[in-house]
Design an enzyme around this catalytic site. Structure first.
Site: not given
Ligand code: OXD
Ligand code: MN
Length: 662
Positions: A125, A274, A283, A303, A325, A327, A350, A445
């Protein structure tokens, strides 16, 4: 009139004024409105000219969608329009084409798994090029202190956006197909669900959106009179292409722009193919735009993962948890308990959309349909359920592969120990375990259908959602922060979440490791003024509602030698067990500290864990927290300033007093 200023309105209402007092029935007014619309629409249709419709029946689409498509096609000038239906057949055709072109290849060791490598310049991102566009700056960002750059939200004026769009979008799809993707966030037609339509010139995006959201024809039926979120995406490389395309991955990294117009419920994304930059349901829609819708409609877009935890006694509790993100949200959502008799089932990994029900309880849905998880570190040891989920029908991006057609990334060394496989790394080069550097990009990913998760919750698609009893916040905190603490009220929980921090990760463009503020784990995803967001949270608590209890956890505390003090993963069930017993009101579980209630010695089930340095793990060191209190105050003063709600300021003052008397 074109009605173009009212994106989702079928026709300019003033057209109906002459008929208003004629005694015409509602139904005939509607008919007049529709007829007028068709006249307007005919004009729009002319704009389409002779653009071929490569698939789908344009004339069957809802008129407001037809107009959206026609306007944007006129702007971006694709070679044709492809209306997606989300079927397997459609996906197979696209996959076939991408394999021929060299963009995708099959991972032969599995069923229907594919690997894709991006241009190495397009791997995460791009927060610095992500904008919220509102008329007033402070609709987007807080009134920060003099000279302080806001870190929550990134504002652009509508005028600047026009300039930016004008320099990118006209003709940007030349020579490419414009795909039209109808998608639902949340179960189609559900009361908490919302609809989007994404236009894109990337077939990789089409395939990924099909995994991550619900794409199908029935979305058109569910749309009815509802609004839809307009998502416009282009890789930004019209044909003929003037620069070299790397890995058959078209993109335009120098010109990336991801812009949101919350009042118009619209997203413009350019230059990247991406992840969160291009899969606009995630998002951009489900967090940044949805948090605006949620503010207006009185709910929350967060989130957060959602998990159902069943105790040995058979009772189930639902928990939502927010972590920045990378974690380990996916790992926690699919945790395999190491304590006997416990069961965890995943609702989402998520994003959570949550709304209080008539009964005063908070109900959550997972708006997504798939997992877009960080691959490195995911293995049978850390997350066997995720591994089981992506054995088929999944897309892997920027991972490495073995010459025998298996995926590979950091964290799988054990599984391949005896095989010493030939590996092609994410850059397409030959690589061996032990070679310098990494095999997979740290933000590589997997995109896998949630329905394939062996422990997906039977109610994961329940339109009304699951009732949340506890909300957990956490981050990577190597020092000072105990394994778990309970906040003493909703307001204190809101303050604690506003202070959330974590070590930076590879999900965005940040370099190096340092502890960074990430309030509510929403820093990169904040859709509007953070002070207003805090007030929204506070206002959601009313007398009739049972607000969840709020906790803070830290799986990542280290000892003086840099070793983790807590095993984490499946053993995190021990912390959840403590949380649930707290919810139940069991006595003698907690010790009050300046920052909240930590577990009393012996209150966390440590059976079979071996040597755990309890005191070090649970301590609230005075020196650390005195520094932290100063730092947090400076942060909130500088970043939120006069927008900080007085209740949060009060919590800050009170906590600081307690810390200073340590
Ligand atoms: C994600 C992220 O991709 O948070 O989920 O970056
Ligand atoms: Mn995320």
């Amino acid at each position: 009139p074109s009605g173009a200023d009212h994106p989702n309105m079928s026709v300019d209402p003033s057209l109906l004024t002459p008929y208003k007092n004629t005694g015409a029935s509602e139904a005939s007014l509607r008919q007049i409105s529709e007829d007028a619309f068709y006249v307007v629409n005919e004009v729009v249709m002319k704009r389409l000219g002779h653009l071929p419709i490569l698939k789908g029946d344009f004339h069957l689409l809802p008129p407001k969608v037809q107009r959206f498509i026609a306007e944007k096609a006129e702007l971006m000038r694709p070679r044709g329009i492809f209306i997606c239906d989300g079927t397997q057949h459609e996906a197979d055709d696209i996959i076939h084409k991408l394999i021929e072109r060299g963009m995708l290849s099959k991972l032969e060791a599995y069923e229907n798994n594919y690997i894709c490598r991006t241009d190495p310049k397009d791997v995460a991102r791009v927060e610095s090029k992500t904008w919220m566009v509102t008329k007033e700056k402070h609709q987007t960002v807080c009134r920060t202190a003099e000279g302080v750059e806001p870190i929550m939200g990134h504002w652009m004026s509508p005028e600047s956006l026009s300039t930016e769009l004008d320099s990118r979008f006209p003709g940007c799809m030349a020579g490419r197909t414009m795909y039209v993707i109808p998608f639902s966030m949340g179960p189609i037609g559900g009361p908490l669900s919302k609809i989007g339509v994404q236009l894109t010139d990337s077939n990789y995006v089409v395939l990924s959106m099909r995994v991550m959201t619900r794409v199908c024809n029935s979305v058109w039926d569910a749309l009815g009179d509802n609004d839809f979120v307009r998502c416009i995406h282009s890789v930004g490389l019209p044909r003929p292409v003037k620069q070299r395309v790397i890995n058959h991955w078209p993109c335009n990294p120098e010109r990336v722009l991801i812009a949101h117009r919350p009042p118009e419920r619209e997203i413009w994304s350019f230059g990247s193919g991406y992840g969160g930059n291009s899969l606009l349901g995630k998002k951009c829609f489900a967090l940044r735009i949805a948090s605006n819708i949620a503010y207006d409609e009185g709910w929350m877009a967060e989130h957060m993962l959602i998990m159902g935890v069943t105790r040995p006694c058979g009772r189930e509790h639902f928990i939502a948890a927010a972590f920045p993100s990378a974690c380990g949200k996916t790992n926690l959502a699919m945790l395999e308990p190491t304590l006997p008799g416990w069961k965890v089932r995943c609702v989402g990994d998520d994003i959570a959309w949550m709304k209080f029900g008539e009964d005063g309880r908070l109900y959550a849905i997972n708006p997504e349909a798939g997992f877009f998880g960080v691959a490195p570190g995911t293995s049978n040891r850390t997350n066997p359920m995720a591994v089981a989920t992506f054995q088929k029908n999944s897309i892997f991006t920027n991972v490495a592969e073995t010459t025998t057609g298996e995926y590979y990334w950091e964290g799988l060394e054990e599984d391949y120990k005896d095989k010493d496989p030939e590996i092609i790394n994410w850059l397409g080069e030959k690589w061996k375990i032990g070679d310098p550097g990494v095999a997979a990009h740290p933000n590589s990913r997997f995109a896998a259908p949630a329905s394939q998760c062996p422990i997906i919750h039977p109610d994961w698609e329940s339109p009304k959602g699951v009732p949340i009893e506890a909300i957990i916040f956490g981050g990577r905190r190597p020092a000072g922060v105990p394994l778990v603490f309970e906040t003493h009220s909703w307001e204190h929980g809101v303050f604690t979440a506003a202070c959330l921090k974590s070590e930076t990760t590879a999900a965005a463009e940040h370099k190096g490791k340092n502890v960074m503020h990430d309030p509510f784990a929403m820093r990169p995803f904040m859709g509007y003024n953070f002070g207003k967001y805090l007030q929204h949270w506070l206002d959601l608590k009313t007398e009739k509602r049972q607000v969840p209890k709020i906790y803070h956890v830290n799986w990542f505390r280290k000892d003086a030698d840099g070793k983790f003090l807590w095993p984490g993963f499946g053993d995190n069930i021990r912390v959840i067990d403590w949380i649930i017993r707290r919810l139940d009101g069991e006595a003698n579980l907690g010790v009050e500290t300046a920052i909240g209630t930590v577990p009393a010695p012996g209150s966390v089930d440590m059976s079979g864990l071996g040597d755990i340095k309890w005191d070090e793990l649970m301590s609230v060191p005075a020196d650390y927290w005195k520094e932290d209190a100063k730092e947090v105050r400076a942060f909130l003063e500088a970043q939120v300033g006069p927008d900080l709600p007085k209740e949060v300021r009060h919590e800050m003052d009170e906590q600081e007093k307690k810390i200073n008397s340590l």
